[in-house]
Design a protein around this motif. Structure first.
Motif, PDB file in Angstrom:
ATOM      1  N   THR A 159      44.107  87.778 101.870  1.00 37.97           N
ATOM      2  CA  THR A 159      44.365  89.223 101.843  1.00 37.97           C
ATOM      3  C   THR A 159      43.723  89.893 103.061  1.00 37.97           C
ATOM      4  N   GLY A 215      45.881  89.744  93.450  1.00 37.68           N
ATOM      5  CA  GLY A 215      44.968  88.630  93.186  1.00 37.68           C
ATOM      6  C   GLY A 215      45.123  88.013  91.824  1.00 37.68           C
ATOM      7  N   GLU A 216      45.571  88.763  90.850  1.00 39.57           N
ATOM      8  CA  GLU A 216      45.733  88.254  89.487  1.00 39.57           C
ATOM      9  C   GLU A 216      46.580  89.279  88.734  1.00 39.57           C
ATOM     10  N   PRO A 217      47.081  88.897  87.569  1.00 35.62           N
ATOM     11  CA  PRO A 217      47.853  89.880  86.815  1.00 35.62           C
ATOM     12  C   PRO A 217      46.953  91.080  86.470  1.00 35.62           C
ATOM     13  N   ASP A 260      51.794  96.670  92.474  1.00 37.09           N
ATOM     14  CA  ASP A 260      51.170  95.423  92.022  1.00 37.09           C
ATOM     15  C   ASP A 260      51.840  94.328  92.838  1.00 37.09           C
ATOM     16  N   THR A 261      51.087  93.730  93.757  1.00 37.81           N
ATOM     17  CA  THR A 261      51.673  92.829  94.747  1.00 37.81           C
ATOM     18  C   THR A 261      51.377  91.375  94.421  1.00 37.81           C
ATOM     19  N   TRP A 266      51.594  87.544  95.540  1.00 45.85           N
ATOM     20  CA  TRP A 266      51.783  86.602  96.652  1.00 45.85           C
ATOM     21  C   TRP A 266      50.654  85.594  96.618  1.00 45.85           C
ATOM     22  N   GLN A 267      50.578  84.720  97.611  1.00 46.04           N
ATOM     23  CA  GLN A 267      49.601  83.628  97.623  1.00 46.04           C
ATOM     24  C   GLN A 267      49.168  83.333  99.057  1.00 46.04           C
ATOM     25  N   THR A 268      48.076  82.588  99.184  1.00 47.65           N
ATOM     26  CA  THR A 268      47.660  82.107 100.503  1.00 47.65           C
ATOM     27  C   THR A 268      48.863  81.444 101.184  1.00 47.65           C
ATOM     28  N   ASP A 301      52.842  79.364  89.249  1.00 47.95           N
ATOM     29  CA  ASP A 301      52.608  80.474  88.328  1.00 47.95           C
ATOM     30  C   ASP A 301      53.671  80.499  87.227  1.00 47.95           C
ATOM     31  N   LEU A 348      54.121  88.414  86.036  1.00 48.72           N
ATOM     32  CA  LEU A 348      53.373  87.178  86.254  1.00 48.72           C
ATOM     33  C   LEU A 348      52.437  86.910  85.094  1.00 48.72           C
ATOM     34  N   ARG A 405      48.378  81.066  86.281  1.00 47.25           N
ATOM     35  CA  ARG A 405      48.652  79.719  86.774  1.00 47.25           C
ATOM     36  C   ARG A 405      49.062  78.792  85.633  1.00 47.25           C
ATOM     37  N   ARG A 425      40.770  81.874  93.931  1.00 46.48           N
ATOM     38  CA  ARG A 425      41.334  80.659  93.390  1.00 46.48           C
ATOM     39  C   ARG A 425      40.311  79.539  93.372  1.00 46.48           C
TER      40      ARG A 425
HETATM   41  C1  WT7 Z   1      47.450  83.208  93.090  1.00 49.65           C
HETATM   42  C2  WT7 Z   1      47.293  83.085  94.569  1.00 49.65           C
HETATM   43  C3  WT7 Z   1      47.533  86.893  97.249  1.00 49.65           C
HETATM   44  C4  WT7 Z   1      46.193  87.126  97.713  1.00 49.65           C
HETATM   45  C5  WT7 Z   1      45.090  86.901  96.730  1.00 49.65           C
HETATM   46  C6  WT7 Z   1      45.126  85.593  95.989  1.00 49.65           C
HETATM   47  C7  WT7 Z   1      47.588  84.977  91.582  1.00 49.65           C
HETATM   48  C8  WT7 Z   1      48.005  86.925  93.141  1.00 49.65           C
HETATM   49  C9  WT7 Z   1      48.923  88.363  91.794  1.00 49.65           C
HETATM   50  C10 WT7 Z   1      49.534  89.452  91.108  1.00 49.65           C
HETATM   51  C11 WT7 Z   1      49.594  88.121  89.186  1.00 49.65           C
HETATM   52  C12 WT7 Z   1      48.666  87.179  91.085  1.00 49.65           C
HETATM   53  C13 WT7 Z   1      48.701  84.004  91.311  1.00 49.65           C
HETATM   54  C14 WT7 Z   1      48.872  83.290  92.626  1.00 49.65           C
HETATM   55  N1  WT7 Z   1      48.088  86.308  91.938  1.00 49.65           N
HETATM   56  N2  WT7 Z   1      48.499  88.166  93.064  1.00 49.65           N
HETATM   57  N3  WT7 Z   1      49.800  90.630  91.708  1.00 49.65           N
HETATM   58  N4  WT7 Z   1      49.848  89.282  89.797  1.00 49.65           N
HETATM   59  N5  WT7 Z   1      49.002  87.061  89.778  1.00 49.65           N
HETATM   60  O1  WT7 Z   1      45.606  84.540  96.791  1.00 49.65           O
HETATM   61  O2  WT7 Z   1      43.939  82.745  96.298  1.00 49.65           O
HETATM   62  O3  WT7 Z   1      46.203  82.199  97.233  1.00 49.65           O
HETATM   63  O4  WT7 Z   1      45.925  82.957  94.861  1.00 49.65           O
HETATM   64  O5  WT7 Z   1      46.849  84.431  92.671  1.00 49.65           O
HETATM   65  O6  WT7 Z   1      48.299  83.112  90.323  1.00 49.65           O
HETATM   66  O7  WT7 Z   1      49.438  82.010  92.507  1.00 49.65           O
HETATM   67  P1  WT7 Z   1      45.392  83.054  96.344  1.00 49.65           P
END
Ligand code: WT7
Length: 654
Positions: A313, A389-391, A413-414, A416-418, A507, A519, A522, A533
């Motif tokens: 992020t 980062g999470e739901p 509410d965004t 995405w992932q690394t 997810d 969402l 995991r 994570r």
């Molecule tokens: C995992 C990715 C994206 C940058 C921060 C985390 C969870 C991320 C959400 C959201 C529900 C989410 C997922 C995903 N996650 N954003 N808005 N709603 N879950 O990055 O460490 O790569 O983790 O974070 O489970 O797979 P990350």
């Protein structure tokens, strides 16, 4: 996966449409969706052309070697030039890039002209130390301007940065420096956190002492003014190396697929994965999403994302996206509650922050402290609030909107992932009618689906696994040094799909009656603690590396504040553990995990048990352990080899 978020959503049926005024003035207009639907590739090519290309590209996507994608591959650009020089040349050099605030209250303001000059000097200095295209440079810094300057200077040279979050341990530094074969490490003496200086260089020293490494130099920024050990010849002060260095540096053009950075993240095995991102596609998507998801008006807005630059992020929505868009930002070194619990809200009022982007765990912590704290500051400048980062549970969503957003501010509410590099699923604030607790819709140009285990679309009002069905510009290009793991982890689950390879995100997701995506967390052995994570297996390996531990099992137990918390069950080695009580062992092992991985991985609880529940085939029954860790009644245990195991664990739980 948990269904509790769906249950609570049932109690929050309100919908929040954008106000007509917001919608009319919004950066993102509904035509974006139509354009992307009409021609996805042309849509992304148009977005990419908003950047400065030294050589324009003629090809948009090359997917012939799927899942290894190439975007805009025959174009050349310089990422740092796009984030800096371009704005100065357009006459915006006097615009503030960063209002930086140190935790003790010291401040530094950098305009785009000043930041450009600093990056040029740093690029010259790094080139003088032998850094050039393709070299790996590890960064282990607090959130200070030098962290951003270092990242951009490395990018400017076409080299590759690998930022290591400042909370990671010496052992984590060792593993990352070794895996990437870094030539240089940039760190600081220390940084400020919770009113104290925490040392950083010592961890680098210890990590490098244990590493089989190619590190030639350690460049040290002075920040904490704390004592540090010095290895003559290897260690260099950042400020001394910059003395007399020219601020004249011409940005060279690199291919769009030139690697930009590696960022390690936890997977399902013990070894973190080096996620590789490249230049043109990455910058295209992070700039586009930053501008449209946050409705950025760079001339007047002050944007603040609270993420540390050590996480994705921070890379995408502190450094590359916002700077590519010429945004003015707040950058804050410390914790939200130092020296008082209203520090964040004070900063929003002080700088007139218009967009604020943070994690649900932080929102829940603030909720616990009470609304009086934020309400004693003027937060009326805010116009968009983001979550990542999470739901986000609907209660926190509604509190965020009402208390921080004054009951009017749209929430994005965004999801995405690394690996995805940029935002993939999110509302657009002037368009989407938002639903608390749901990320809702893929952004224009992105296609996702929810499938059952056999790869069949689940339909409305059903749950399954989230997949991304088409390649996207900021997708990871691989795992550093491990192409097979890249294919296995993300592309093999639904390998036989008729339309070509599907990306499996790991997810769970629910499609509601409107077809919107919610969402669910995991579905693999990856935990999400405070939006960070962590791998259950990585923590288990850390535990069994301690001489008193015979066996360990780790689960993510739901936690009111952090989303999930690490809970460990360990069996001790009878002889080695004879002299310690269970409580002593648990204290010792919590510290050991922090030392091996970092404080973020330290278990909330460790239970010392006589045995672990296993299936007849010998697999640890994590679901059962999770039930125990979350204090639930244990259901069907007929598959246990020994029902008494559960008894003994419950007794230990007291
Ligand atoms: C995992 C990715 C994206 C940058 C921060 C985390 C969870 C991320 C959400 C959201 C529900 C989410 C997922 C995903 N996650 N954003 N808005 N709603 N879950 O990055 O460490 O790569 O983790 O974070 O489970 O797979 P990350």
């Amino acid at each position: 996966m948990s269904t509790s978020s769906i249950d609570s959503l049932l109690h929050e049926n309100r919908r929040f449409a954008p106000s007509p005024e917001f919608a009319a003035a919004a950066v993102a207009q509904p035509a974006l969706y139509d354009d992307a639907r009409a021609d996805r590739h042309a849509f992304w090519a148009d977005r990419a052309r908003e950047l400065h290309w030294h050589t324009p590209f003629t090809q948009t996507l090359d997917w012939s070697n799927a899942p290894f994608a190439r975007w805009f591959a025959d174009g050349t650009l310089n990422v740092a030039y796009n984030c800096l020089d371009r704005h100065v040349l357009a006459g915006n050099g006097d615009r503030v890039a960063f209002h930086w605030e140190g935790e003790p209250g010291d401040t530094r303001t950098l305009t785009y002209a000043e930041l450009t000059r600093e990056v040029k000097r740093a690029a010259n200095m790094l080139a003088g130390l032998g850094i050039g295209q393709g070299d790996r440079v590890a960064i282990y810094l607090p959130v200070i301007p030098e962290a951003v300057i270092a990242m951009l200077a490395i990018a400017r040279l076409g080299a590759i940065h690998s930022v290591i979050f400042g909370g990671f341990s010496a052992e984590s530094i060792r593993a990352r420096v070794e895996d990437a074969d870094a030539k240089l490490v940039i760190t600081a003496d220390g940084g400020w956190r919770k009113g104290r200086v925490f040392p950083l260089k010592g961890a680098v020293d210890a990590g490098l002492a244990a590493a089989e490494s190619s590190v030639e130099h350690v460049l040290v920024v002075r920040r904490g003014e704390n004592e540090v050990e010095w290895t003559a010849g290897r260690d260099l002060w950042w400020h001394e190396q910059l003395e007399g260095v020219s601020d004249d540096h011409e940005a060279e053009a690199f291919e769009a697929e030139n690697p930009l950075f590696i960022l390690y993240t936890s997977g399902t095995t013990g070894k973190p994965k080096g996620i590789l991102h490249t230049s043109g596609g990455y910058l295209t998507q992070v700039a586009f999403t930053h501008k449209n998801v946050f409705d950025l008006k760079p001339e007047t807005d002050v944007y603040w994302c609270t993420a540390d630059v050590g996480w994705i992020t921070g890379h995408s929505y502190v450094v590359y996206g916002p700077l590519a868009n010429g945004a003015t930002q707040v950058l804050y070194e410390g914790t939200p509650d130092t020296p008082h619990p209203g520090r964040w809200w004070e900063l929003i009022a002080k700088y007139g922050v218009t967009q604020f982007y943070t994690a649900p765990t932080a929102i829940r912590s603030c909720m616990k402290l009470g609304r009086e704290i934020p309400q004693s500051f003027d937060l009326s400048s805010l116009r968009v609030l983001g979550s990542v980062g999470e739901p986000i549970n609907p209660e926190a969503w509604v509190w965020y909107r009402d208390i921080i957003g004054g009951g009017t501010t749209p929430i994005v509410d965004t999801w995405w992932q690394t690996e995805t590099g940029g935002i993939m699923i999110s509302a657009l604030p002037g368009i989407t009618t938002t639903k608390p607790g749901s990320a809702q819709v893929p952004i224009p140009g992105i296609s996702v689906d929810v499938l059952d285990d056999d790869g069949v679309h689940v339909g409305k009002e059903a749950s399954g696994l989230l997949v991304i069905t088409e390649p996207w510009p900021s997708m990871l290009r691989g795992i550093w040094g491990d192409p097979d793991r890249f294919v296995d982890t993300y592309w093999s689950k639904f390998a036989g799909a008729p339309k070509g390879p599907l990306y499996f995100a790991g997810d769970g997701a629910h499609l509601d009656g409107d077809g919107d995506v919610q969402l669910l967390g995991r579905v693999d052995d990856v935990m999400n603690v405070s939006g960070h994570r962590l791998s259950t297996m990585e923590i288990e390996s850390a535990l069994v590396s301690h001489p008193i531990v015979a066996e360990a099992a780790v689960v993510g137990a739901s936690d009111d504040t952090t989303g999930q918390a690490v809970v460990a069950f360990v069996i001790l080695r009878a002889k080695k553990a004879a002299t310690v009580t269970a409580t002593e062992a648990s204290v010792m092992l919590r510290a050991h995990v922090a030392e091996q991985i970092g404080a973020i991985a330290r278990p909330r609880e460790i239970f010392v048990v006589a045995e672990l529940p296993k299936t007849r085939s010998g697999k640890i029954m994590r679901r059962l352990l999770q039930d125990i860790a979350e204090g639930r009644e244990i259901g069907d245990t007929t598959t246990l080899t020994d029902v008494n195991v559960v008894q003994s664990i419950r007794t230990d739980l007291g």
